[in-house]
Design an enzyme around this catalytic site. Structure first.
Site: not given
Length: 382
Positions: A158, A228, A322, A355-356
């Site tokens: 990232s 967040r 992602d 993405h994680d």
């Protein structure tokens, strides 16, 4: 949320560099503090060092308990004895980025003038604009301070991947191998838009106080929490959210206007409320801006030109679900590296974790990264 005390006092390991750093914007930070952690042992030849670069909300506690939250290190899955980044073999370094809030010079730290004289208050919104390249140049000063002339590898995902690319473009002779993971050579308009929503949430919090919330001990907790929550949605895929939560209700049997009716709502609120206990709002603004400004082609004329005649070998990895940094961005990077005649390998990992995924249990990714690092080490005789 106003009464939350976000920062238990933690003494971070830091290198304080009196010469400071002149930033891309022209401002001078003096002295420069870089908070860092290391794992494993640096060999006699100083040839086994691997620098890990962290993502937007990460920190230097990559493979140990985070002292504020008590949670395991964010890359514990791959860094440690016998793991893909084997600390029996490698000396692993991770530094908190410039502008961060875990000990490196940033908005939370005491402001200094150009001569390094303390001003008796935090930098706050007076902290200068920083770039990904500024972050990398601060890390380079740490590496120099440690007496390391060449890194075996720089790896990160990232925003960490952006730093990897900047390292390889700015210091090619210092980086033997580079692993930019789940990233891109520039931030897309969509990603900038998501960041702007988060920044707007912070700015609209009544406790924001023009960024001077530190004056009376407040924090813009609601705004930071919303920022967040928005960002966290982008880290996941629809399939991952459906698998984890679906449309399951949180103990409610009928439609109401109560909060946290759906489990996914409760999850996001938890993510937001726990975040404000460990992250500074001004740091969030500073670092998201640095990501938004990142554009290798703009810096060098083209991405291929950024890596022309590079001696660095590359491992590029993406994840099929992602959508924040899609595989198409990694393929564009690989094409540019090929055009620059760089040595590059590429893997797309099939997963529904979004993405994680680069932070989670993905054995195929772990094997591929471990194999790349082992090959680089063998080539250097480490």
């Amino acid at each position: 949320m106003n009464e939350i005390a976000p920062f238990p006092e933690v003494e971070h390991q830091r290198a304080v560099l009196p010469e400071g750093l002149t930033l891309d914007c022209g401002a001078v930070i003096r002295p420069l503090a870089v908070a860092w952690r290391s794992y494993g042992t640096l060999n006699a030849a100083r040839s086994n060092a691997i620098l890990v670069t962290h993502a937007l909300t990460g920190d230097q506690y990559v493979a140990e308990r985070q002292p504020v939250t008590g949670k395991e290190g964010w890359w514990d899955a791959i860094i440690g004895p016998g793991k893909p980044v084997d600390t029996n073999r490698f000396f692993v370094i991770c530094a908190n980025v410039l502008g961060g809030c875990m000990g490196s010079t940033g908005p939370r730290e005491e402001m200094t003038d150009e001569n390094g004289i303390p001003q008796g208050r935090p930098w706050g919104t007076d902290f200068p604009t920083v770039t990904i390249r500024d972050m990398v140049r601060a890390q380079k000063k740490l590496i120099d301070h440690l007496g390391i002339t060449r890194l075996l590898a720089v790896i990160g995902g990232s925003m960490g991947g952006m730093q990897v690319l900047e390292w390889a473009a700015t210091y090619p002779e210092t980086v033997f191998a580079a692993a930019p993971i789940a990233c891109a050579t520039h931030h897309s308009a969509q990603n900038i838009a998501f960041h702007e929503v988060g920044r707007a949430a912070i700015h609209s919090d009544p406790d924001w106080k023009g960024g001077r919330y530190w004056e009376d001990g407040r924090i813009p907790a609601q705004g930071l929490s919303v920022a967040r929550m928005v960002a966290h949605i982008t880290y996941l895929s629809e399939a991952a959210l459906t698998r984890k939560f679906g449309r399951r209700l949180q103990g409610a049997s009928a439609l109401t206007f109560l909060e946290d009716v759906f489990q996914v709502e409760s999850y996001l609120r938890h993510q937001g409320s726990s975040f404000v206990r460990r992250f500074d709002a001004n740091s969030y603004l500073t670092i998201t801006r640095a990501m938004d400004y990142f554009d290798l082609a703009n810096e060098h004329g083209s991405v291929a030109r950024a890596f022309q005649n590079t001696p660095t070998r590359f491992f590029v990895a993406s994840f099929s679900s992602d959508w924040l940094f899609p595989t198409s961005e990694s393929r564009a990077l690989v094409r540019a590296l090929n055009a620059a005649a760089a040595r590059v390998s590429f893997v797309e990992i099939t997963t529904d974790k979004g993405h994680d995924a680069f932070l989670l249990d993905e054995p195929e990714f772990h094997r591929a990264l471990g194999g790349f690092l082992a090959g680089a080490a063998a080539a250097l005789g480490v």
